[in-house]
Scaffold this active site. Structure first.
Site, PDB file in Angstrom:
ATOM      1  N   VAL A   1       0.848  -1.194   0.000  1.00  0.00           N
ATOM      2  CA  VAL A   1       0.000   0.000   0.000  1.00  0.00           C
ATOM      3  C   VAL A   1       0.880   1.240   0.000  1.00  0.00           C
ATOM      4  CG1 VAL A   1      -1.762   1.264   1.299  1.00  0.00           C
ATOM      5  CG2 VAL A   1      -1.779  -1.226   1.296  1.00  0.00           C
ATOM      6  N   CYS A   2       0.556   2.187  -0.870  1.00  0.00           N
ATOM      7  CA  CYS A   2       1.202   3.501  -0.859  1.00  0.00           C
ATOM      8  C   CYS A   2       0.097   4.550  -0.746  1.00  0.00           C
ATOM      9  CB  CYS A   2       2.059   3.705  -2.101  1.00  0.00           C
ATOM     10  SG  CYS A   2       1.132   3.751  -3.638  1.00  0.00           S
ATOM     11  N   THR A   3       0.407   5.773  -1.018  1.00  0.00           N
ATOM     12  CA  THR A   3      -0.587   6.835  -0.849  1.00  0.00           C
ATOM     13  C   THR A   3      -1.708   6.742  -1.875  1.00  0.00           C
ATOM     14  OG1 THR A   3       1.111   8.277   0.049  1.00  0.00           O
ATOM     15  CG2 THR A   3      -0.915   9.333  -0.688  1.00  0.00           C
TER      16      THR A   3
END
Length: 141
Positions: free
Chosen positions: A100-102
């Protein structure tokens, strides 16, 4: 068919541009299908965690992680991924890993690095943490 050939000969720049766009779309589609890393949505992430004991790896900065993260996720910096240092994940190589990233854009690079490091089932959250928050799903601080 004759109309297509006439158009192509009368408009070579448009024809070349159309051909380039079609080739890029086809390449992108095939690359996505052959890639070890898959995209999952919020519901699929929840199913992977609940049914298959999946591990959520958050690659955002530590300050962003502290402001809010998906419940049960582990923070792993981009620096550690670049150095192939996957502390705390060595025992999870056969479990589903969801990166997960932004916004879901930078996670693919990290997920590919993890796949090369021997993680079998690596996925990326489509839309990233922003999509998770946008769906009003639980967030820990």
């Amino acid at each position: 068919m004759d109309q297509y050939l006439t158009f192509a000969t009368n408009n070579p720049m448009l024809s070349m541009l159309w051909l380039a766009i079609a080739t890029l779309l086809l390449f992108s589609f095939i690359k996505g299908k052959l890639s070890k890393v898959k995209e999952v949505n919020n519901q699929e992430l929840t199913l992977l965690v609940n049914r298959e004991d999946g591990v959520i790896v958050d690659i955002r900065s530590e300050s962003e992680f502290k402001k809010g993260h998906i419940v049960g996720s582990k923070q792993l910096s981009q620096e550690k991924i670049n150095n192939n240092t996957f502390q705390g994940l060595e025992n999870s190589k056969d479990k589903p890993i969801i990166v997960v990233c932004t916004a879901g854009l930078t996670a693919a690079k990290a997920a590919n690095a993890m796949a090369k490091a021997g993680f079998d089932k690596v996925s990326v959250l489509k839309g990233g943490f922003s999509a998770w928050q946008g769906a009003n799903l639980p967030v820990a601080k």
